[in-house]
Write a protein that holds these residues in place. Structure first.
Motif, short mmCIF file in Angstrom:
data_model
loop_
_atom_site.label_atom_id
_atom_site.label_comp_id
_atom_site.label_asym_id
_atom_site.label_seq_id
_atom_site.Cartn_x
_atom_site.Cartn_y
_atom_site.Cartn_z
N ILE A 219 -6.27 6.13 -13.08
CA ILE A 219 -4.86 5.87 -13.92
C ILE A 219 -3.63 6.05 -13.08
O ILE A 219 -2.66 5.37 -12.98
N VAL A 220 -3.72 7.22 -12.33
CA VAL A 220 -2.52 7.64 -11.61
C VAL A 220 -2.55 7.05 -10.21
O VAL A 220 -1.42 6.83 -9.58
N PRO B 252 -2.40 2.13 -9.48
CA PRO B 252 -1.08 1.44 -9.50
C PRO B 252 -0.55 1.24 -8.09
O PRO B 252 -0.09 0.25 -7.60
N ALA B 253 -0.57 2.45 -7.27
CA ALA B 253 -0.25 2.42 -5.87
C ALA B 253 -0.93 1.20 -4.90
O ALA B 253 -0.38 0.69 -4.21
N THR C 168 -2.53 -1.57 -6.30
CA THR C 168 -1.95 -2.88 -6.65
C THR C 168 -0.52 -3.04 -6.13
O THR C 168 -0.43 -4.18 -5.62
N ALA C 169 0.36 -1.85 -6.00
CA ALA C 169 1.55 -2.40 -5.33
C ALA C 169 1.14 -2.57 -3.69
O ALA C 169 1.97 -3.84 -3.28
N ALA D 266 -0.03 -5.99 -3.50
CA ALA D 266 0.87 -7.07 -3.84
C ALA D 266 1.99 -7.37 -2.74
O ALA D 266 1.87 -8.23 -2.21
N LEU D 267 2.42 -6.24 -2.41
CA LEU D 267 3.55 -6.40 -1.17
C LEU D 267 2.91 -7.04 -0.04
O LEU D 267 3.72 -8.05 0.54
N PHE E 87 8.42 -6.82 3.93
CA PHE E 87 8.18 -5.43 3.65
C PHE E 87 7.53 -4.70 4.67
O PHE E 87 8.02 -3.56 4.92
N GLY F 116 11.51 -4.64 8.07
CA GLY F 116 10.41 -4.25 7.48
C GLY F 116 10.00 -3.08 7.94
O GLY F 116 10.29 -2.31 9.01
N MET F 117 8.89 -2.32 6.84
CA MET F 117 8.72 -0.92 7.38
C MET F 117 7.07 -0.52 7.14
O MET F 117 6.66 -0.33 5.92
N MET G 178 5.55 2.22 5.03
CA MET G 178 5.68 2.38 3.60
C MET G 178 4.19 1.76 3.14
O MET G 178 3.95 2.34 2.04
N LEU H 39 1.60 4.00 0.64
CA LEU H 39 1.00 3.33 -0.68
C LEU H 39 -0.27 3.36 -0.68
O LEU H 39 -0.94 3.76 -1.56
N TYR I 86 -4.40 14.49 -5.57
CA TYR I 86 -3.24 13.47 -5.60
C TYR I 86 -1.94 13.79 -4.66
O TYR I 86 -1.14 13.14 -4.57
#
Ligand code: HEM
Ligand SMILES: [Cu+2]
Lengths: 657, 209
Positions: A240-241, A244-245, A247-248, A251-252, A263, A270-271, A274, A278, A328
């Motif tokens: 759960i935690v 999402p990273a 997914t992000a 997606a990016l 991005f 862009g970088m 990043m 993620l 984490y």
């Protein structure tokens, strides 16, 4: 043939490699064979009503298991191809591009389409039974998760023959994986299939966390929960935690690739770092997502086959939760060498090493449980015992890798390859296999042959050391990962040769595992008691395989190892869980539905459309998804009651009434 | 496991609970939705982090302050905050078993949501015609993605709430429909909270550059 159609076809279908033609042929043959068998034995209806539309967690678990084994075969073939290529210096078995594609799909498949479905198989098969529940919290969603995973796996595998596979590594770092350096559809396939399966995994995480927190049998407090279920809690929280990273990140990168955004490009601000952050904010917890359930399996197996309650239950639970939290906060150890600076590196080095403490606690607890126990060396126990030295070595080399300054030496070398295979195979895969042997009778009503299991274990385990031990040395000698060949005269040849021999031995081990599955379906010892191992937790209080409603009467729990306690009380003449004592009531069950399957097909369409930038397909797929969601929202008749007579009949057939 | 015979599942002691929590199934789904919101919040966090890292990376494009339209985003903020409030009233009316109140306030919420989307689309449109597109700079990539993801969520919410509204009109306030209303309103409030962060991080802090 007009030139443009020919052009299109040669780009659409991968051509030019004999191996690919072999794959084409085997895909076509296998498909034809499956279609033939289904038609010949008139099994289409059965397949649809019993499996493709099912929302029964036990069946979904079995489908996950089959898929995981199939994908392990595919990933294993990749591994064998790579090891064959590296066996001797200057080999010409695979070309560089082909090698890149193979290590990329191998890594991606093994993590996301082998380890993940394997743990989900056990989640599904075991958790509701262990907590005395009749189902998971959201059965319909559970089916959706499975079909998303399944069609995502199909999408990724299809890339091999249609369009070309991803080739930027399973971590897919930009700018290498960006549109500028990686034009083909392969990288899109990667992004879409991971995105789709990731959504499914996130839903599974939510589903099982809610199931465990809210659907336990009366009296089953958290501190009475079996340790496997506890490990699932840890894994679900991490899913759960962390997902999402992912997914992000995906997606990016997809937006960069298909919409020309910036991005992660080197242009227009862009970088790329990043993305790396993620990705590993997900990637590191991911390895604990797949290893925690293995720890859970070991806890169950050790207790059962030592005939003792687990040593240090509370510290076991605490260590699971500590691992969940710390894992984490260590992601930067995957890029110590990328210029984060000494302060950041030190923090993440120390956090990484801290994980060794709770892990050590667990290993000692398993050893103390075995100490003076009445140990039975069965197949699940063998894999558990095999795991312990693996994890000791893998853990030690992990701590070495966590020494940030020293990592400048090992980084991206075969030392790292050896380390993570040691923990991923020796931890997750051993754990999942132990779990598979352990719960096989619960799934299918018969056990797997012990003789074959032992052969498989020894081939695999010895092969494992022969394959990966030399790789530590190779890493220290300077062999970097992801190279497709190396010159003579560096002294790498003999080590690589030995490693390849080990890989073949593991392949034999895998074949023996599959042979066992087939053999035991016919000749395996049947389990008539439901409790073939004389085990301790609630799932063994049910017949094997369990009826579709699981528990005719929900048990009451007042102690840890509930089923063990009940058996003891029964021996002393006090009966509990007696079906005659409690009235049987109608059981509320969800209806089957074909929509989760169709939803998977729709997402597949979206993914395929994106892979080739055919946006009409993408839009079509999304519209279909929207319609399916709306249909679901307006659905009210989605469950039924099993009448008391039917339950009584079923239970009587099991001899329990 | 929604069911027509939901009443079978109402344990007597829980009759005092709100209708949407009155069944085991309802409580389960609401809890599950909270957990889902955690994942969604983390997804937004990642996009926020990306924006925070990239908002000064304007390359040859405009700065944030050059394209942000103060009146536009202030209006969007007011509209969305109000819609969260009206959605709250809708839930309140549902608790009072006032079906027509629920329907009225839901429709008002939807209209506010639509006008929010309208304003956002026109804001994006004017950026794009002025040459500030996603392809211009890393800042704009991050801006459109973050704000656009929120906008997609709002649009999805509008469709979802509409479908729930139809069910309320057809079936009245039952344990199932009240659960759906409650969950969609949680979703709507959540988007409001995300917008508060968007307002602060993207428009206020970003706008200072
Ligand atoms: C049969 C046993 C296996 C063998 C012989 C094997 C062999 C290999 C080889 C040769 C590589 C490529 C190294 C390179 O050229 O850079 C590799 C990479 C990798 N393997 Fe395995 N592997 C096995 C099982 C697994 C399993 C079970 C997992 C995970 C659960 C796994 C995960 C990975 C990953 C993540 C990579 C990195 C891919 C990349 O660099 O992008 N492998 N493996
Ligand atoms: Cu890590």
């Amino acid at each position: 043939m007009p030139v443009d159609i020919k052009n299109f076809l040669t780009h659409f279908f991968v051509t030019g490699y004999p191996l690919i033609y072999g794959a084409d042929a085997s895909i076509i043959l296998a498909t034809v064979a499956i279609l033939f068998v289904l038609t010949y034995f008139k099994k289409w209806k059965w397949l649809w009503t019993e499996w493709l539309t099912t929302v029964d967690h036990k069946k979904i678990g079995i489908m996950y298991l089959i898929a995981a084994l199939l994908m392990m075969f595919r990933g294993g073939v990749d591994a064998i191809l790579m090891r064959t290529q590296l066996m001797l210096p200057n080999m010409h078995f695979l070309g560089p591009q082909h090698y890149n594609e193979i290590f990329t799909t191998h890594g991606t498949l093994m993590i996301l389409f082998v380890a993940m479905p394997f743990i989900f198989a056990l989640f599904n098969i075991v958790v509701p039974l262990q907590i005395g529940a009749r189902d998971v919290a959201f059965p319909y969603l559970n089916a959706i998760s499975f079909w998303l995973f399944f069609f995502a796996a199909l999408l990724l595998n299809l890339s091999f023959v249609i369009g070309g596979s991803p080739d930027a590594g399973w971590s897919s770092y930009p700018p290498l994986a960006g549109a500028e350096f990686d034009k083909g559809p392969g990288e899109n396939y990667y992004l879409l299939s991971l995105q789709i399966t990731g959504i499914g995994s996130m839903a599974t995480g939510i589903n099982f966390l809610v199931t465990i927190l809210k659907m336990r049998a009366p009296g089953l407090t958290l501190m009475r929960l079996p340790l496997f279920t506890w490990s699932v809690v840890g894994a679900c929280i991490l899913i759960i935690v962390s997902f999402p990273a992912l997914t992000a990140a995906l997606a990016l990168l997809l937006i960069d690739r298909v919409a020309g955004a910036h991005f992660f490009t080197m242009l227009a601000g862009g970088m790329p770092m990043m993305y790396v952050n993620l990705f590993w904010i997900w990637g590191h917890p991911e390895v604990y997502i797949v290893v925690l359930p293995a720890f859970g399996v070991f806890s169950e197996v050790v207790a059962t086959f030592s005939k003792k309650r687990i040593f240090g239950y509370t510290s076991m639970v605490a260590s699971i939760m500590v691992i969940t939290v710390i894992s984490y906060f260590v992601w930067v150890h995957h890029f110590f060498t990328m210029g984060a600076g000494p302060g950041v590196n030190s923090f993440f080095a120390l956090a990484t090493m801290a994980i060794a403490i709770p892990t050590g606690v667990k290993v000692f607890n398993w050893l103390f449980t075995m100490y003076r126990g009445r140990i039975r060396i069965t197949a699940p126990m063998l894999w558990t015992l095999g795991f312990i030295p693996n994890f000791a070595i893998g853990g030690a080399t992990g701590v070495l890798l966590a020494v940030a300054p020293a990592d400048y030496q090992y980084h991206n070398s075969y030392f790292l390859i050896a380390h993570f295979h040691q923990v991923l195979i020796g931890g997750t895969i051993y754990g999942m296999l132990a779990g598979m042997y352990y719960w096989w009778p619960k799934m299918f009503g018969h056990r797997l042959s012990e003789g074959l299991a032992k052969h498989a274990f020894w081939w695999f385990n010895l092969g494992f050391y022969i394959c990966f031990m030399p790789q530590y040395a190779l890493g220290l000698m300077g062999m970097t990962r992801r190279i497709y060949t190396y010159p003579k005269g560096l002294g790498w040849g003999p080590y690589n040769f030995i490693a390849t021999v080990g890989a073949y031995m593991m392949a034999i081990g895998f074949v023996l595992i599959v042979a066992n599955v087939v053999y035991s379906a016919f000749y395996g010892e049947r389990d008539t008691t439901g409790d073939i191992w004389d085990a301790r937790t609630l799932e063994w209080s049910l017949p094997s395989p369990a009826p579709h409603y699981n528990f005719a009467v929900i048990p009451h729990v007042d102690r840890r190892d509930a089923w063990w306690v009940m058996k003891q009380e029964r021996k002393e003449g006090k009966t509990t869980l007696d079906l005659q004592q409690e009235p049987i009531r109608p059981i509320h069950m969800p209806n089957n539905s074909g929509r989760p399957f169709i939803l998977g097909v729709c997402f597949f369409t979206v993914g395929f459309g994106f892979a080739f930038s055919w946006y009409a397909l993408v839009v079509l797929g999304f519209l279909a998804v929207a319609v399916l969601l709306l249909v679901r929202s307006f659905e009210y008749e989605d469950s039924h009651y099993i009448p008391v007579e039917e339950i009584k009949e079923t239970e009587a057939a099991y001899g329990r009434l | 496991m929604a069911t027509t015979e939901e009443s079978l599942h109402i344990p007597s002691h829980s009759r005092s609970k709100p209708l949407e929590y009155s069944t085991e199934d309802g409580a389960l789904r609401i809890f599950g939705f909270w957990v889902f919101l955690v994942t969604d919040m983390l997804l937004f966090s990642c996009f926020f982090a990306t924006y925070a890292v990239l908002y000064r990376h304007i390359s040859t494009g405009p700065t944030p302050s050059a394209i942000f339209d103060v009146r536009g985003y202030t209006a969007e903020t007011l509209i969305l905050l109000t819609s969260s409030f009206t959605s709250g009233i809708a839930t309140y009316e549902m608790r009072r078993q006032n079906k027509s109140g629920l329907i009225t306030w839901t429709i008002i919420t939807l209209l506010l949501g639509l006008s929010f989307i309208g304003l956002e689309v026109s804001e994006f449109w004017s950026d794009v015609v002025s040459g500030a597109t996603m392809q211009t700079s890393a800042f704009l990539s991050a801006f459109f993605t973050l704000v656009g993801t929120h906008g997609c969520h709002v649009s999805f919410g509008i469709i979802w709430i509409t479908s729930v509204l139809i069910q309320v009109i057809r079936r009245g306030i039952t344990p199932v429909t009240s659960r759906k209303v409650f969950i969609t309103s949680l979703y709507w409030h959540f988007l409001d909270v995300v917008w508060v962060f968007l307002f602060t991080v993207v428009y206020m802090i970003g706008g200072m550059y």
